[in-house]
Motif scaffolding. Sequence first.
Motif, PDB file in Angstrom:
ATOM      1  N   TYR A 173       0.823  -1.198   0.000  1.00  0.00           N
ATOM      2  CA  TYR A 173       0.000   0.000   0.000  1.00  0.00           C
ATOM      3  C   TYR A 173       0.861   1.253   0.000  1.00  0.00           C
ATOM      4  CZ  TYR A 173       0.652   0.973   5.012  1.00  0.00           C
ATOM      5  OH  TYR A 173       1.170   1.284   6.234  1.00  0.00           O
ATOM      6  N   GLU A 174       2.079   1.135   0.575  1.00  0.00           N
ATOM      7  CA  GLU A 174       2.958   2.300   0.590  1.00  0.00           C
ATOM      8  C   GLU A 174       3.551   2.545  -0.794  1.00  0.00           C
ATOM      9  OE1 GLU A 174       5.183   2.484   4.117  1.00  0.00           O
ATOM     10  OE2 GLU A 174       6.240   4.320   3.541  1.00  0.00           O
TER      11      GLU A 174
ATOM     12  N   TYR B 144       0.758   4.106  -2.614  1.00  0.00           N
ATOM     13  CA  TYR B 144       0.638   5.485  -2.137  1.00  0.00           C
ATOM     14  C   TYR B 144       1.662   6.382  -2.817  1.00  0.00           C
ATOM     15  CZ  TYR B 144       2.081   9.390   0.762  1.00  0.00           C
ATOM     16  OH  TYR B 144       2.478  10.627   1.177  1.00  0.00           O
TER      17      TYR B 144
ATOM     18  N   LEU C 287      -6.335   6.348   1.809  1.00  0.00           N
ATOM     19  CA  LEU C 287      -6.497   6.968   3.127  1.00  0.00           C
ATOM     20  C   LEU C 287      -5.294   7.843   3.462  1.00  0.00           C
ATOM     21  CD1 LEU C 287      -8.165   7.167   5.731  1.00  0.00           C
ATOM     22  CD2 LEU C 287      -6.878   5.214   6.606  1.00  0.00           C
ATOM     23  N   ALA C 288      -4.103   7.349   3.132  1.00  0.00           N
ATOM     24  CA  ALA C 288      -2.892   8.139   3.399  1.00  0.00           C
ATOM     25  C   ALA C 288      -2.900   9.422   2.571  1.00  0.00           C
ATOM     26  CB  ALA C 288      -1.646   7.310   3.093  1.00  0.00           C
TER      27      ALA C 288
ATOM     28  N   ASN D 141      -5.374  11.791   4.197  1.00  0.00           N
ATOM     29  CA  ASN D 141      -4.900  12.389   5.443  1.00  0.00           C
ATOM     30  C   ASN D 141      -3.915  13.529   5.199  1.00  0.00           C
ATOM     31  OD1 ASN D 141      -6.467  10.714   6.982  1.00  0.00           O
ATOM     32  ND2 ASN D 141      -4.830   9.230   7.394  1.00  0.00           N
ATOM     33  N   GLU D 142      -3.245  13.488   4.068  1.00  0.00           N
ATOM     34  CA  GLU D 142      -2.288  14.554   3.757  1.00  0.00           C
ATOM     35  C   GLU D 142      -2.921  15.652   2.921  1.00  0.00           C
ATOM     36  OE1 GLU D 142       0.971  12.708   1.879  1.00  0.00           O
ATOM     37  OE2 GLU D 142       1.700  11.771   3.718  1.00  0.00           O
TER      38      GLU D 142
ATOM     39  N   GLN E 135      -9.669  14.228  -1.902  1.00  0.00           N
ATOM     40  CA  GLN E 135     -10.885  14.200  -1.090  1.00  0.00           C
ATOM     41  C   GLN E 135     -11.751  13.069  -1.604  1.00  0.00           C
ATOM     42  OE1 GLN E 135     -11.963  15.476   1.592  1.00  0.00           O
ATOM     43  NE2 GLN E 135     -14.124  15.964   1.535  1.00  0.00           N
TER      44      GLN E 135
ATOM     45  N   LEU F 249     -12.892  12.438  11.446  1.00  0.00           N
ATOM     46  CA  LEU F 249     -12.050  11.272  11.238  1.00  0.00           C
ATOM     47  C   LEU F 249     -12.269  10.716   9.844  1.00  0.00           C
ATOM     48  CD1 LEU F 249     -12.603   9.231  14.528  1.00  0.00           C
ATOM     49  CD2 LEU F 249     -10.803  10.855  14.000  1.00  0.00           C
ATOM     50  N   THR F 250     -13.503  10.635   9.442  1.00  0.00           N
ATOM     51  CA  THR F 250     -13.878   9.929   8.229  1.00  0.00           C
ATOM     52  C   THR F 250     -14.250  10.891   7.125  1.00  0.00           C
ATOM     53  OG1 THR F 250     -16.069   9.206   7.517  1.00  0.00           O
ATOM     54  CG2 THR F 250     -15.613   9.199   9.844  1.00  0.00           C
TER      55      THR F 250
END
Lengths: 244, 244
Positions: free
Chosen positions: B6-7, B10, B50-51, B54-55, B59, B243-244
């Motif tokens: 996943y990284e 990402y 998700l990563a 978060n950054e 969206q 959060l979500t």
Amino acid sequence: MNDNKYELIYRDLANKIATGIFAVGNYLPSENDLRRQYAVSRETIRKALLALRNEGKIQKIHGKGSVVLGTRPALTSPELKGFTEIAASLDDPTNSRLVQNDSVYVDPERFFGREETIVRANAPGAQPAVLIGRLREVRHQPVSLDRDYVLTDIVPTLPDDPAETSLYAHVEETVAPISYAEREITMTQADWDDHQFLEVQLGTSVVVIRQKVYLTDTRLALLSESRLDPRQFHYREFVRRHLT
Amino acid sequence: MNDNKYELIYRDLANKIATGIFAVGNYLPSENDLRRQYAVSRETIRKALLALRNEGKIQKIHGKGSVVLGTRPALTSPELKGFTEIAASLDDPTNSRLVQNDSVYVDPERFFGREETIVRANAPGAQPAVLIGRLREVRHQPVSLDRDYVLTDIVPTLPDDPAETSLYAHVEETVAPISYAEREITMTQADWDDHQFLEVQLGTSVVVIRQKVYLTDTRLALLSESRLDPRQFHYREFVRRHLT
DNA sequence: TATGATTTGTGCGTATGTATA
DNA sequence: ATATACATACGCACAAATCAT
């Protein structure tokens, strides 16, 4: 407020950390213990723990467990909240005074940096907005001079009493949930309004926090500017180096 | 660098956003498309997204897809990186000059706020540390005066040439990975060193960014203080409401 | 040194719900 | 109504780090 399982568990754990039931430096119960206690799957527990981790409330250590790190509060903090919402969680008495309420045109592209946000109606990129200026006081001392530019195209109505009501709550009730913001912190020279309201000397520095606030569908809803006395300014946040 | 699936995904997506292959305002391929393209499970895709979310790079909109928001860079930014690491990603020429290198005692409890960090050896809470002071220049102009207090008990050695080497890289090579930091931004009056090195007037305001930098096992490894000319200071970050 | 028990990390598959077009 | 897309939740398997024995 969502009623997702992992969010309920997140709030329960966050509350237990805040109240010291899970003390700083101690380990949380293991994921398997939590899974049994809450009668959910391990993935649901892990989502709750991930949220705590992202906020700096715990540190997960591979093979050991989750250590409670603590909690960080502040008036100016990384959370996306309005003054009214933050004030509700403070013990000190707070107050807002309406000092401005005008119809203007703004260019959101010129909000960050050091350009003029208010533009002529026929300027390229101009959007109609209502400017609401409020002086915020905590313990009867001025702490910030806030100016919100509410974009009329997105948020057509305003609360009856803008001094008392949370703009964020109003937007979320009448339009759509607020989702995220871009924030900029800079310094500038105090102007006459800063001198008048914040009681700082003309020409000395003031802190300026500007935010572009967006809805869940990525529409820009409002621009907000907060001007603060540098002597009272302290901004704290938690930052991580890696994703995992 | 991790080799997690996943990284890797990402980084690939983040790179395609940064280079405009996925343009701002457009939608990413759906999670199912990405799952097929990368030949992984949907959960792996969702971790990568998700990563990015978060950054503030994308969206996610329920039922529609993931919109590319854009990218934000800056010298002083929410990332937990050292100057040497940030400098590597800049086009402009950068330079570090060693201006201090002393053995001292510090009390980490007194680092935030407005107290004195350096204490006597026999003071309660005193820990041995090496103070490394460096003047940072970009385009041959001074931008920040950095002081790092490297805790000797945790980081016993130092790089041979502290002016040239990344302290973070040295800590991660000789001790353990750096994981997170608590950061504080305040303003204070310029002192003689600020005047000398940053070329600001005595008594005017300077920006102070202080960080407590921790390892993966929650041990405090170093305290760092960065003093900046307020005229050049601009700090940008991305904040989320839920959060979500 | 080695081994097993515990704990977190990664990855896959499946089912169901909800929002959007 | 239907298809598409994201959200939540559960279960399983195995890897990797830690620790006590």
